[in-house]
Design a protein around this motif. Structure first.
Motif, PDB file in Angstrom:
ATOM      1  N   ALA A 556       0.831  -1.211   0.000  1.00  0.00           N
ATOM      2  CA  ALA A 556       0.000   0.000   0.000  1.00  0.00           C
ATOM      3  C   ALA A 556       0.861   1.255   0.000  1.00  0.00           C
ATOM      4  O   ALA A 556       0.570   2.242  -0.708  1.00  0.00           O
ATOM      5  N   LEU A 557       1.944   1.240   0.770  1.00  0.00           N
ATOM      6  CA  LEU A 557       2.849   2.393   0.809  1.00  0.00           C
ATOM      7  C   LEU A 557       3.496   2.617  -0.543  1.00  0.00           C
ATOM      8  O   LEU A 557       3.612   3.762  -1.011  1.00  0.00           O
ATOM      9  N   PHE A 558       3.932   1.538  -1.195  1.00  0.00           N
ATOM     10  CA  PHE A 558       4.524   1.670  -2.524  1.00  0.00           C
ATOM     11  C   PHE A 558       3.521   2.262  -3.514  1.00  0.00           C
ATOM     12  O   PHE A 558       3.856   3.139  -4.316  1.00  0.00           O
ATOM     13  N   GLY A 559       2.271   1.792  -3.459  1.00  0.00           N
ATOM     14  CA  GLY A 559       1.253   2.325  -4.374  1.00  0.00           C
ATOM     15  C   GLY A 559       0.991   3.795  -4.140  1.00  0.00           C
ATOM     16  O   GLY A 559       0.841   4.569  -5.095  1.00  0.00           O
ATOM     17  N   ALA A 560       0.952   4.199  -2.877  1.00  0.00           N
ATOM     18  CA  ALA A 560       0.699   5.609  -2.567  1.00  0.00           C
ATOM     19  C   ALA A 560       1.851   6.492  -3.040  1.00  0.00           C
ATOM     20  O   ALA A 560       1.632   7.572  -3.626  1.00  0.00           O
ATOM     21  N   ARG A 566       3.808  10.108  -9.739  1.00  0.00           N
ATOM     22  CA  ARG A 566       3.268  10.278 -11.088  1.00  0.00           C
ATOM     23  C   ARG A 566       2.427  11.553 -11.183  1.00  0.00           C
ATOM     24  O   ARG A 566       2.491  12.278 -12.187  1.00  0.00           O
ATOM     25  N   LYS A 567       1.658  11.840 -10.154  1.00  0.00           N
ATOM     26  CA  LYS A 567       0.836  13.052 -10.163  1.00  0.00           C
ATOM     27  C   LYS A 567       1.708  14.299 -10.200  1.00  0.00           C
ATOM     28  O   LYS A 567       1.434  15.248 -10.936  1.00  0.00           O
ATOM     29  N   ARG A 568       2.803  14.268  -9.439  1.00  0.00           N
ATOM     30  CA  ARG A 568       3.706  15.433  -9.414  1.00  0.00           C
ATOM     31  C   ARG A 568       4.439  15.574 -10.733  1.00  0.00           C
ATOM     32  O   ARG A 568       4.673  16.678 -11.216  1.00  0.00           O
ATOM     33  N   ARG A 569       4.789  14.442 -11.380  1.00  0.00           N
ATOM     34  CA  ARG A 569       5.568  14.484 -12.624  1.00  0.00           C
ATOM     35  C   ARG A 569       4.744  15.019 -13.788  1.00  0.00           C
ATOM     36  O   ARG A 569       5.234  15.788 -14.615  1.00  0.00           O
TER      37      ARG A 569
END
Length: 573
Positions: A556-560, A566-569
């Motif tokens: 879950a931590l990796f997914g978050a 990706r959102k920031r990029r």
């Protein structure tokens, strides 16, 4: 009109970079695969190098001239403790297949896989006929005693020959977990040595001579060990009066329980053979025990032999003392203890003159060996012999008593309760391995039967190895009184137990004669690192929750984190 210049957008530039990066990764993988095909290597990061094959095993497997198939019957739904042995066999064979390539194949068969009980029993009978006996092995799982019927066997086949391999070795007095660990340590040697039997490498076979002419054990009482030796060596009976020079004709000699003295000429031929690099195995009694007189009169006297070998062994570094050892860790004899109706009542009673030995050195000859059975044995002392390395292979237990000759023997003594206070001669050595350049007994003397002088320094002296066991019956097999057929060496009819005499002799012979060094694989050691069972039982639930919850939390931590990155990029596009 001026030409227009197309300025690539940031998105197109990034896409081109991603394609170039992807192409570089694919090219690197192709290059790595090409290099891996040309240059083979493997890395073993374990502390004991448990997955590393010895050079002798690699050479044996790389030089296989014909296909070898290993069929393993150790498969099924096992508890974790038993699964370690199955996994160890699978890992060992997988590693061997790397070097044997297409000439080595293996399959695993579950003997209990049949859908019906009748089919399962029928398959069991098929395995019985092949000589594969099941084992009921117990272990503790989650605080409960678990027992499992398993077939710890493999069958190695090549060129129309087949050999059975017992995969469950080790000392039976050890804990089940320790015995399984000992079995895993010996897997490479057990499999490799059997492969060598069914698919022997090229070259001449070693020649083994069994000395006769001095009342040694007859062929019927040596039948089992002679058969076992003949699988790897050419075996002959040798009369020292007929063969003037053993050198060049034999690689090793066996002295198996002589009862008559050796002449000086015969002893000289043995001495010259050993000092010029020949190997020797001595199974010699220091005292004569006549069991026929015991059975007739109820008592006998054990007196020293006059074999004329004491000075020879003394020169090589050992002395067989004229005594008998009594050990509270012992075998049994049948005695009449009463009468039931009109028939005598026979019961097995402990007989301290038949020691059971389970204390061994870490030598490849005796490592992880099960108990061996001795009869009327004396202890061995070492004496000064320059340049000779002496290794005590096995000793009696802590509760041992030493009786000097002459020793009265009476079977009725087995009825008496032993006094432990009399057993104070602890840990007496009964077997030695001698290695080095042996100095001739006849140095600075005239050779027997001639006037030729034997110099002190022998320019042709070669390193040799000698095994000395102070029990002539150590390699004697019983003979079935009804059928007259020889029984397996080390099998005790009274307790229906097979001891490891045969295995020790074969290991010693390989150690003395095998120049490839395959026997050294028996020295492989794997450290057993058990979990703390007390801590495990008290904190079982938290560890279970941690093992289940931690991977989910990390996922879950990796997914978050990936979603945030990706959102920031891509937020500015």
């Amino acid at each position: 009109m001026e030409p227009t210049t197309t300025i690539p957008t940031p998105a197109a530039s990034r896409k081109r970079q991603d394609l170039l990066r992807f192409a570089a990764i694919i090219g690197a993988l192709f290059l790595l695969n090409f290099v891996a095909q040309r240059f083979f290597f493997r890395l073993d990061l374990t502390e004991e190098k448990r997955y590393t094959m010895s050079p002798a095993t690699k050479q044996l497997l790389s030089n296989l001239k014909q296909p070898v198939t290993v069929t393993v019957y150790l498969a099924g739904d096992f508890p974790p403790t038993f699964r370690r042995l199955e996994q160890g066999v699978r890992e060992t064979l997988t590693e061997m297949q790397v070097y044997g390539r297409s000439n080595l194949n293996f399959i695993f068969i579950d003997p209990s896989a049949a859908g019906t009980e009748a089919g399962r029993n029928q398959f069991y009978q098929t395995l019985f006929k092949k000589g594969l006996k099941p084992t009921n092995l117990g272990a503790n799982e989650n605080g409960k005693r678990v027992e499992k019927i398993i077939f710890p066997w493999a069958v190695v086949q090549a060129g129309g020959q087949s050999r059975n391999v017992l995969l469950l070795r080790g000392s039976q007095v050890a804990a089940p977990e320790e015995r399984l660990n000992q079995s895993i340590e010996g897997l490479e040697y057990e499999l490799a040595s059997t492969i060598r039997q069914v698919a022997p490498p090229g070259g001449a076979r070693r020649r083994l001579g069994v000395v006769s002419g001095h009342g040694e054990l007859p062929n019927a009482e040596l039948a089992d060990i002679l058969t076992a030796w003949s699988q790897n060596y050419d075996v002959f009976r040798v009369d020292l009066n007929q063969v003037k020079d053993l050198r060049g004709n034999l690689d090793a000699v066996v002295v198996a329980k002589p009862t008559l003295p050796y002449s000086e000429e015969e002893k000289f031929r043995l001495d010259q053979f050993i000092t010029h690099g020949g190997r020797a195995l001595f199974f010699v009694d220091a005292l004569r025990v006549d069991l026929d007189s015991v059975s007739r009169n109820g008592a006998a006297l054990a007196t020293p032999y006059n074999l004329n070998l004491d000075d020879l062994l003394f020169r090589y570094g050992v002395r067989l003392n004229p005594n008998l050892l009594l050990d509270l860790n012992c075998g049994q004899i049948p005695l009449v203890t009463g009468v039931t109706g009109n028939k005598p009542k026979i019961e097995p009673l402990p007989w301290q003159l038949y020691p059971l030995i389970n204390r061994f050195s870490p030598s490849p000859i005796t490592r992880n060996l099960d108990a061996v059975y001795l009869k009327f044995v004396g202890n061995i002392d070492t004496v000064k012999a320059e340049g000779i390395r002496k290794t005590s292979l096995m000793t009696t237990s802590r509760y041992t008593r030493r009786l000097p000759a002459p020793v009265p023997i009476n079977f009725n003594d087995a009825r008496l309760e032993p006094n432990p206070k009399l057993y104070q001669n602890s840990y007496q050595s009964v077997g030695y391995l001698l290695e080095g350049k042996f100095r001739s007994l006849f140095a600075n003397r005239v050779q027997p039967g001639t006037m030729k002088y034997q110099p002190d320094q022998n320019p042709n002296a070669q390193p040799s190895k000698i095994l000395v066991i102070s029990d002539g019956d150590f390699l004697r097999n019983d003979v079935d009184p009804k059928s007259g057929r020889p029984m397996r060496l080390g099998y005790d009819r009274l307790s229906s137990t097979e001891f490891a005499n045969r295995e020790l002799i074969l290991n010693a012979t390989d150690y003395l004669l095998d120049e490839t060094g395959l026997i050294a694989v028996r020295g492989k050691q794997i450290t057993l690192r058990p979990l703390d069972k007390v801590q495990l039982a008290g904190n079982r639930r938290p560890w279970q929750l941690l093992n289940i919850g931690a991977p989910l939390a990390l996922l879950a931590l990796f997914g978050a984190v990936r979603a945030w990155w990706r959102k920031r990029r891509y937020a500015r596009f």
